[in-house]
Scaffold this active site. Structure first.
Site, PDB file in Angstrom:
ATOM      1  N   LYS A 127       0.694  23.016   0.272  1.00  0.00           N
ATOM      2  CA  LYS A 127       0.833  22.013   1.329  1.00  0.00           C
ATOM      3  C   LYS A 127       2.276  21.518   1.313  1.00  0.00           C
ATOM      4  O   LYS A 127       2.975  21.611   0.308  1.00  0.00           O
ATOM      5  CB  LYS A 127      -0.130  20.844   1.136  1.00  0.00           C
ATOM      6  CG  LYS A 127       0.074  19.986  -0.076  1.00  0.00           C
ATOM      7  CD  LYS A 127       1.127  18.925   0.005  1.00  0.00           C
ATOM      8  CE  LYS A 127       0.998  18.067   1.238  1.00  0.00           C
ATOM      9  NZ  LYS A 127       2.149  17.074   1.234  1.00  0.00           N
TER      10      LYS A 127
ATOM     11  N   GLU B  41       7.669  19.498   9.535  1.00  0.00           N
ATOM     12  CA  GLU B  41       7.470  18.377  10.456  1.00  0.00           C
ATOM     13  C   GLU B  41       8.267  18.596  11.737  1.00  0.00           C
ATOM     14  O   GLU B  41       9.491  18.698  11.718  1.00  0.00           O
ATOM     15  CB  GLU B  41       7.852  17.064   9.781  1.00  0.00           C
ATOM     16  CG  GLU B  41       6.784  16.632   8.772  1.00  0.00           C
ATOM     17  CD  GLU B  41       7.139  15.371   8.009  1.00  0.00           C
ATOM     18  OE1 GLU B  41       6.241  14.816   7.378  1.00  0.00           O
ATOM     19  OE2 GLU B  41       8.311  14.955   8.037  1.00  0.00           O
TER      20      GLU B  41
ATOM     21  N   SER C 233       2.438   4.004  10.195  1.00  0.00           N
ATOM     22  CA  SER C 233       1.758   3.094  11.119  1.00  0.00           C
ATOM     23  C   SER C 233       0.440   3.683  11.587  1.00  0.00           C
ATOM     24  O   SER C 233       0.049   4.763  11.206  1.00  0.00           O
ATOM     25  CB  SER C 233       2.649   2.775  12.299  1.00  0.00           C
ATOM     26  OG  SER C 233       3.213   3.942  12.841  1.00  0.00           O
TER      27      SER C 233
ATOM     28  N   THR D  63      -1.114  16.622   4.117  1.00  0.00           N
ATOM     29  CA  THR D  63      -0.730  15.277   4.579  1.00  0.00           C
ATOM     30  C   THR D  63      -0.328  15.387   6.060  1.00  0.00           C
ATOM     31  O   THR D  63      -1.195  15.418   6.930  1.00  0.00           O
ATOM     32  CB  THR D  63       0.418  14.666   3.739  1.00  0.00           C
ATOM     33  OG1 THR D  63       1.491  15.591   3.656  1.00  0.00           O
ATOM     34  CG2 THR D  63      -0.066  14.296   2.368  1.00  0.00           C
TER      35      THR D  63
ATOM     36  N   THR E 109       7.557  23.151  -4.978  1.00  0.00           N
ATOM     37  CA  THR E 109       7.303  22.230  -3.876  1.00  0.00           C
ATOM     38  C   THR E 109       6.000  21.523  -4.067  1.00  0.00           C
ATOM     39  O   THR E 109       5.132  21.918  -4.821  1.00  0.00           O
ATOM     40  CB  THR E 109       7.277  22.921  -2.525  1.00  0.00           C
ATOM     41  OG1 THR E 109       7.384  21.896  -1.541  1.00  0.00           O
ATOM     42  CG2 THR E 109       5.986  23.670  -2.283  1.00  0.00           C
TER      43      THR E 109
ATOM     44  N   ASN F  35       8.201  10.813  11.474  1.00  0.00           N
ATOM     45  CA  ASN F  35       8.692  10.037  10.343  1.00  0.00           C
ATOM     46  C   ASN F  35       8.992   8.591  10.680  1.00  0.00           C
ATOM     47  O   ASN F  35       9.114   7.756   9.784  1.00  0.00           O
ATOM     48  CB  ASN F  35       9.901  10.730   9.726  1.00  0.00           C
ATOM     49  CG  ASN F  35       9.445  11.928   8.938  1.00  0.00           C
ATOM     50  OD1 ASN F  35       8.697  11.779   7.987  1.00  0.00           O
ATOM     51  ND2 ASN F  35       9.845  13.110   9.371  1.00  0.00           N
TER      52      ASN F  35
END
Lengths: 404, 404
Positions: free
Chosen positions: A181, A275, A404, A155, A192, A399
């Site tokens: 992932k 991230e 969007s 992702t 996870t 995040n």
């Protein structure tokens, strides 16, 4: 961003194991987003799943199917988590299994569904089902197929994550291949989102299940990016039962060591690709009364936004580490016994700054890309290791912009 | 950044209460960083302090002094927390009290020290002691003195925070004035860093202490910016015992309501001025089995980086709220009974997205500056309210750059 380089390894073929990808356009066009993993007849399959009470529809379906039948196919889509979707989501998960089963000529319960992506939107079933034949037709046992599958489940991850280990038992080689992932909403509780590991050993199901739990506890359950446990966490482990038999204590120990190596590698890859991550941080807590206590301290520090932003800034603001340790939920905590080391630099002893500490030494370690923080509680013999990343501008951007 | 406007209120004078500021140059020159608050002889003083095991030297000194003597002077410095400073820090805290006592002609134990700022660096005693006479000479009971003191205790805060309430008991007016500071490292556990509240009522110490605990639990202990409990939290409450007597149940109820109003206003001001805050978020959890359970859910959501970044982005990504609720530490949690509302928009019911939900409606509420998230667990009658802010780029900037 991501920490260091993690090239996808060369994966050995495993007898009867094939992987196939398709571009089903589930969220975005022209990207791999549908993966099928085929296991041989006679394989043993076990799994661990999220403890999030709002567990996703595919998790419910996978657990139900896994209880009754060994699985032949794992179907994974990215781009949509099919979580928070109520009864309709569950129907979609079972329909996915049914379609895969018809395609492959197996019973529906031999198929397990997995989903990852945005929570709360209906799974686009038409596109998903239309992609299944392509993924099925692409099934292949090569290293390239493992890498393509590794890409097809991503992702917000920036790279495919794979690990492999080979061992020898009684003169016979065995292999373990795994992909995973995960990048955000990472504080696994049981496993996870998502890990798929396959070995060619022959092994009893109950033993395989125990080894999965034990190795996951020291790997996927010991990482955190942002303290948020996903609704879709799942770690699957399959043994094809085509190779060497794992039975005696010595065989179990050898296999478990290799399995732990794969699990830990995969879990660490998630942190390195967390991230916005710019740092890979190892928290070693020793001298605890129990492993639970050691984990409490490690996760309190690992979740502290102030510690994580100091790590991002390469700022040796060790007072934030001390403050985080001090707020961990420890009963009758005598902080005068706590010793904190940053890499090879002693930060804290006797309840305050260590005598020999210098800002220059602290800054040198904080400037590195891989950092170890070691906390000795001085209370007992138990220990725990947790891996985490820092909190950067990119984490906020990723995040704040994700949908969007 | 900060949410909304919070002008400093006009504070009524309280008999025998004066405040003085100085620029001692503790961290930076030319800013108010040393505050003295004088209380009249006969005042009753109570306080609550951080539960962080690494509690700061001034907290230890203040607790010790408060146990033996009612306080006449509170001395507060900003720019340095005197935390993680070991024995030397404790000596500095007591020396501060001694110097203030000599200046004012009281016993040392009648002085309580408070510090806020960076953790782990020695207090610059020479500059602090040199500033005390200036602060003492500036003592004044006016509203301007309250506002100056409110400014003199700030760190990363962007504005002074004061609240006042007036009530009438048996035809006689009473007043409560309070100031507070705090913007980051805010997840108070007993109180926040720092609150100073004074009333002109006459009241027993044990009753005053109980009212402090009860009102703090519903105010300072119900806010979080970043989950990090400070080493220096302290909330002080003094009654000058010059005014109306608080004794009967009715008098206590009237006084407590006014005190709660001041405490809640001050606590909410901290959130509105939270580091990088662009949103003020109220989390109302109802239908819990216990207040503790309601708080667990509220804080789990309030601490979720994913919920906080969605709030920052004004993104109605409600799946993140659902996922955070689902990972709260609740035993036997039936999520099908959970109802989640965002302002006047129903998000979740029956374990998934509410039937009437529309993205447009969710986005409308998320775009507002003040947002209420209401979570009904459907398990019982207990409830809790927690206030928090969002996680913005500015939060990362402020904390990555704080020491530089």
């Amino acid at each position: 961003m991501a920490v260091g380089h993690c090239p996808f390894p060369q994966m050995p073929p495993l007898e009867g194991v094939r992987l196939g990808c398709a571009m089903a356009g589930i969220k975005k066009p022209q990207r791999r987003d549908l993966v099928v993993i085929e296991l041989p007849e006679g394989a043993t399959t076990v799994g661990v799943f999220t403890q999030n009470a709002f567990c996703a529809a595919p998790v419910i379906a996978a657990k139900t199917h896994l209880e009754s039948t060994a699985s032949r196919y794992w179907v994974i889509n990215t781009g949509n988590a099919n979580a928070g979707t109520g009864e309709a989501g569950l129907t979609d998960a079972y329909r996915t299994c049914q379609a895969m089963a018809e395609q492959a000529g197996v019973v529906s319960k031999a198929v397990l569904p997995f989903s990852t992506g945005v929570i709360g939107e209906p799974l686009p079933m038409e596109r998903l089902l239309a992609g299944l034949p392509d993924a099925f037709a692409a099934l292949d046992g090569s290293s390239q197929a493992w890498e393509a599958a590794g890409q097809g489940i991503l992702t917000t991850d920036t790279r495919a994550k794979g690990a492999t280990a080979t061992g020898i038992i009684d003169g016979q080689a065995f292999h373990i291949n795994g992909i995973t992932k995960g990048s955000g909403m990472i504080k696994p509780n049981m496993a996870t989102m998502l890990g798929f590991v396959v070995s060619d050993v022959t092994i009893e199901k109950s033993l395989l299940a125990r080894l999965l739990r034990e190795t996951v506890d020291l790997s996927f359950n010991a990482i955190t990016v942002d303290s948020d446990t996903s609704t879709n966490d799942a770690c699957m482990l399959a043994a094809t039962n085509t190779g060497v038999r794992i039975e005696t204590d010595e065989q179990v120990a050898t296999f478990k060591a290799a399995l732990q190596e794969v699990m830990t590698s995969l879990a660490q890859m998630i942190i390195r690709d967390g991230e916005g991550a710019t740092k890979f941080v190892t928290l070693e807590v020793v001298g605890a009364k129990s492993r639970c206590e050691a984990l409490d301290v490690a996760f309190t520090v690992a979740h502290s936004p102030l510690v994580k932003t100091a790590l991002y800034a390469s700022d040796a603001n060790w007072g934030r580490i001390l403050a985080a340790v001090g707020r961990a939920p420890i009963e009758r905590f005598d902080v005068s016994r706590v010793v904190i080391d940053l890499g090879d630099v002693r930060l804290v002893e006797n309840g305050g700054r260590a005598a020999g500490y210098s800002e220059a030494a602290g800054s040198r370690v904080m400037g590195e890309e891989e950092i170890t923080i070691r906390i000795d509680l001085g209370r007992g013999e138990a220990r725990a290791t947790v891996w985490t990343s820092d909190l950067s501008h990119d984490y906020v951007s990723i995040n704040a912009d994700y949908r969007s």
